[in-house]
Design a protein around this motif. Structure first.
Motif, PDB file in Angstrom:
ATOM      1  N   LEU A  41      -9.787 -17.479  91.772  1.00 33.94           N
ATOM      2  CA  LEU A  41     -10.069 -18.097  90.480  1.00 33.94           C
ATOM      3  C   LEU A  41      -9.134 -19.265  90.209  1.00 33.94           C
ATOM      4  CD1 LEU A  41     -10.708 -15.046  88.133  1.00 33.94           C
ATOM      5  CD2 LEU A  41     -12.363 -16.629  89.108  1.00 33.94           C
ATOM      6  N   CYS A  42      -7.964 -19.259  90.868  1.00 40.64           N
ATOM      7  CA  CYS A  42      -6.971 -20.302  90.667  1.00 40.64           C
ATOM      8  C   CYS A  42      -6.021 -20.295  91.854  1.00 40.64           C
ATOM      9  CB  CYS A  42      -6.193 -20.026  89.373  1.00 40.64           C
ATOM     10  SG  CYS A  42      -4.939 -21.260  88.963  1.00 40.64           S
ATOM     11  N   ALA A  43      -5.462 -21.454  92.158  1.00 36.90           N
ATOM     12  CA  ALA A  43      -4.461 -21.549  93.219  1.00 36.90           C
ATOM     13  C   ALA A  43      -3.231 -22.261  92.675  1.00 36.90           C
ATOM     14  CB  ALA A  43      -5.012 -22.308  94.425  1.00 36.90           C
ATOM     15  N   ILE A  44      -2.067 -21.716  92.982  1.00 34.71           N
ATOM     16  CA  ILE A  44      -0.799 -22.358  92.665  1.00 34.71           C
ATOM     17  C   ILE A  44      -0.317 -22.958  93.978  1.00 34.71           C
ATOM     18  CG2 ILE A  44       1.554 -22.035  91.849  1.00 34.71           C
ATOM     19  CD1 ILE A  44       0.452 -19.500  90.396  1.00 34.71           C
ATOM     20  N   VAL A  45      -0.172 -24.276  94.012  1.00 35.73           N
ATOM     21  CA  VAL A  45       0.051 -24.975  95.267  1.00 35.73           C
ATOM     22  C   VAL A  45       1.260 -25.897  95.157  1.00 35.73           C
ATOM     23  CG1 VAL A  45      -0.973 -26.516  96.982  1.00 35.73           C
ATOM     24  CG2 VAL A  45      -2.440 -24.931  95.711  1.00 35.73           C
ATOM     25  N   GLN A  67     -15.040 -24.420  93.716  1.00 36.34           N
ATOM     26  CA  GLN A  67     -14.517 -24.664  92.375  1.00 36.34           C
ATOM     27  C   GLN A  67     -13.275 -23.807  92.156  1.00 36.34           C
ATOM     28  OE1 GLN A  67     -15.865 -27.104  90.460  1.00 36.34           O
ATOM     29  NE2 GLN A  67     -17.155 -27.436  92.256  1.00 36.34           N
ATOM     30  N   VAL A  68     -12.157 -24.257  92.705  1.00 31.97           N
ATOM     31  CA  VAL A  68     -10.889 -23.533  92.580  1.00 31.97           C
ATOM     32  C   VAL A  68      -9.925 -24.404  91.782  1.00 31.97           C
ATOM     33  CG1 VAL A  68      -8.951 -22.472  93.803  1.00 31.97           C
ATOM     34  CG2 VAL A  68     -11.247 -22.405  94.815  1.00 31.97           C
ATOM     35  N   PRO A  69      -9.634 -24.038  90.532  1.00 27.95           N
ATOM     36  CA  PRO A  69      -8.656 -24.821  89.778  1.00 27.95           C
ATOM     37  C   PRO A  69      -7.281 -24.712  90.419  1.00 27.95           C
ATOM     38  CG  PRO A  69      -9.409 -22.934  88.500  1.00 27.95           C
ATOM     39  CD  PRO A  69     -10.168 -22.926  89.783  1.00 27.95           C
ATOM     40  N   VAL A  70      -6.567 -25.826  90.416  1.00 28.49           N
ATOM     41  CA  VAL A  70      -5.261 -25.880  91.063  1.00 28.49           C
ATOM     42  C   VAL A  70      -4.182 -26.194  90.037  1.00 28.49           C
ATOM     43  CG1 VAL A  70      -3.837 -27.135  92.740  1.00 28.49           C
ATOM     44  CG2 VAL A  70      -6.204 -26.555  93.295  1.00 28.49           C
ATOM     45  N   ARG A  91      -5.245 -28.969  87.384  1.00 33.39           N
ATOM     46  CA  ARG A  91      -5.222 -28.527  85.991  1.00 33.39           C
ATOM     47  C   ARG A  91      -3.862 -28.756  85.360  1.00 33.39           C
ATOM     48  NH1 ARG A  91     -10.022 -25.749  84.513  1.00 33.39           N
ATOM     49  NH2 ARG A  91     -11.437 -26.473  86.112  1.00 33.39           N
ATOM     50  N   ASN A  92      -2.815 -28.775  86.194  1.00 36.45           N
ATOM     51  CA  ASN A  92      -1.465 -28.941  85.676  1.00 36.45           C
ATOM     52  C   ASN A  92      -0.519 -29.237  86.829  1.00 36.45           C
ATOM     53  OD1 ASN A  92       0.769 -28.865  83.910  1.00 36.45           O
ATOM     54  ND2 ASN A  92      -0.141 -27.187  82.747  1.00 36.45           N
ATOM     55  N   LEU A  93       0.638 -29.780  86.499  1.00 34.41           N
ATOM     56  CA  LEU A  93       1.714 -29.995  87.459  1.00 34.41           C
ATOM     57  C   LEU A  93       2.995 -29.510  86.793  1.00 34.41           C
ATOM     58  CD1 LEU A  93       2.950 -31.279  90.070  1.00 34.41           C
ATOM     59  CD2 LEU A  93       3.241 -33.359  88.725  1.00 34.41           C
ATOM     60  N   LEU A  94       3.617 -28.513  87.407  1.00 37.38           N
ATOM     61  CA  LEU A  94       4.871 -27.964  86.892  1.00 37.38           C
ATOM     62  C   LEU A  94       6.000 -28.354  87.824  1.00 37.38           C
ATOM     63  CD1 LEU A  94       3.722 -24.328  86.005  1.00 37.38           C
ATOM     64  CD2 LEU A  94       3.910 -26.294  84.467  1.00 37.38           C
ATOM     65  N   GLU A 105       1.125 -20.017  81.029  1.00 34.58           N
ATOM     66  CA  GLU A 105       0.295 -20.872  80.183  1.00 34.58           C
ATOM     67  C   GLU A 105      -0.579 -21.788  81.042  1.00 34.58           C
ATOM     68  OE1 GLU A 105       1.135 -24.555  77.249  1.00 34.58           O
ATOM     69  OE2 GLU A 105       2.172 -22.697  76.718  1.00 34.58           O
ATOM     70  N   ALA A 106      -0.008 -22.359  82.093  1.00 32.89           N
ATOM     71  CA  ALA A 106      -0.769 -23.242  82.984  1.00 32.89           C
ATOM     72  C   ALA A 106      -1.897 -22.473  83.675  1.00 32.89           C
ATOM     73  CB  ALA A 106       0.157 -23.873  84.018  1.00 32.89           C
ATOM     74  N   ILE A 107      -1.625 -21.260  84.099  1.00 36.57           N
ATOM     75  CA  ILE A 107      -2.657 -20.445  84.752  1.00 36.57           C
ATOM     76  C   ILE A 107      -3.749 -20.094  83.745  1.00 36.57           C
ATOM     77  CG2 ILE A 107      -3.145 -18.203  85.806  1.00 36.57           C
ATOM     78  CD1 ILE A 107      -0.277 -18.416  87.020  1.00 36.57           C
ATOM     79  N   GLY A 108      -3.341 -19.689  82.542  1.00 38.11           N
ATOM     80  CA  GLY A 108      -4.322 -19.357  81.508  1.00 38.11           C
ATOM     81  C   GLY A 108      -5.241 -20.528  81.206  1.00 38.11           C
ATOM     82  N   PHE A 109      -4.676 -21.726  81.139  1.00 38.37           N
ATOM     83  CA  PHE A 109      -5.475 -22.919  80.911  1.00 38.37           C
ATOM     84  C   PHE A 109      -6.429 -23.160  82.085  1.00 38.37           C
ATOM     85  CE2 PHE A 109      -6.024 -27.513  81.596  1.00 38.37           C
ATOM     86  CZ  PHE A 109      -6.733 -27.831  80.449  1.00 38.37           C
ATOM     87  N   ALA A 110      -5.930 -22.973  83.305  1.00 36.94           N
ATOM     88  CA  ALA A 110      -6.732 -23.247  84.506  1.00 36.94           C
ATOM     89  C   ALA A 110      -7.920 -22.306  84.635  1.00 36.94           C
ATOM     90  CB  ALA A 110      -5.856 -23.164  85.749  1.00 36.94           C
TER      91      ALA A 110
END
Length: 121
Positions: A41-45, A67-70, A91-94, A105-110
């Motif tokens: 559902l999401c990838a942290i990269v 469709q993988v939000p990053v 979706r975001n850059l941390l 929060e970034a994951i929830g948004f993604a």
């Protein structure tokens, strides 16, 4: 995904405590190979890894029409990365170090209302 074991362990613990299901990968190649069996559902990269960069990983995911939000993570303080990451569809850059709250929060948004199943980092 992050090439640093300590970062993967820390992120995995945090996300499991937040009741996400987590799969960890040390390289972009490893993550891409897993997509035939599991689409997250999401990838942290991490942006900067040996082998494929985070941008290259995201480009290949998009080329496969997945469709993988990053959510990108980076240790760099280069302000241009924000613009590049968002233009690439992230979706975001941390920036490291980031807080647990910022990551969640970034994951929830993604993932939006999709829920907390299938999370991959």
């Amino acid at each position: 995904m992050d090439d640093e074991l300590s970062v993967r362990v820390m992120l995995g613990r945090l996300l499991r405590l937040a009741e996400y299901r987590v799969r960890e990968y040390a390289t972009g190649e490893e993550f891409l190979a897993s997509l035939s069996a599991h689409v997250p559902l999401c990838a942290i990269v991490d942006l900067h890894m040996p082998g494929l960069s985070g941008f290259e990983v995201q480009s290949r995911v998009r080329a496969a029409n997945l469709q993988v939000p990053v959510v990108f993570i980076t240790g760099s303080d280069d302000d241009a990365l924000d613009r590049i990451a968002l233009a690439a569809g992230a979706r975001n850059l941390l920036r490291k170090p980031f807080s647990s709250e910022e990551l969640l929060e970034a994951i929830g948004f993604a993932i939006g209302p999709a829920g907390r199943t299938g999370m991959v980092k």
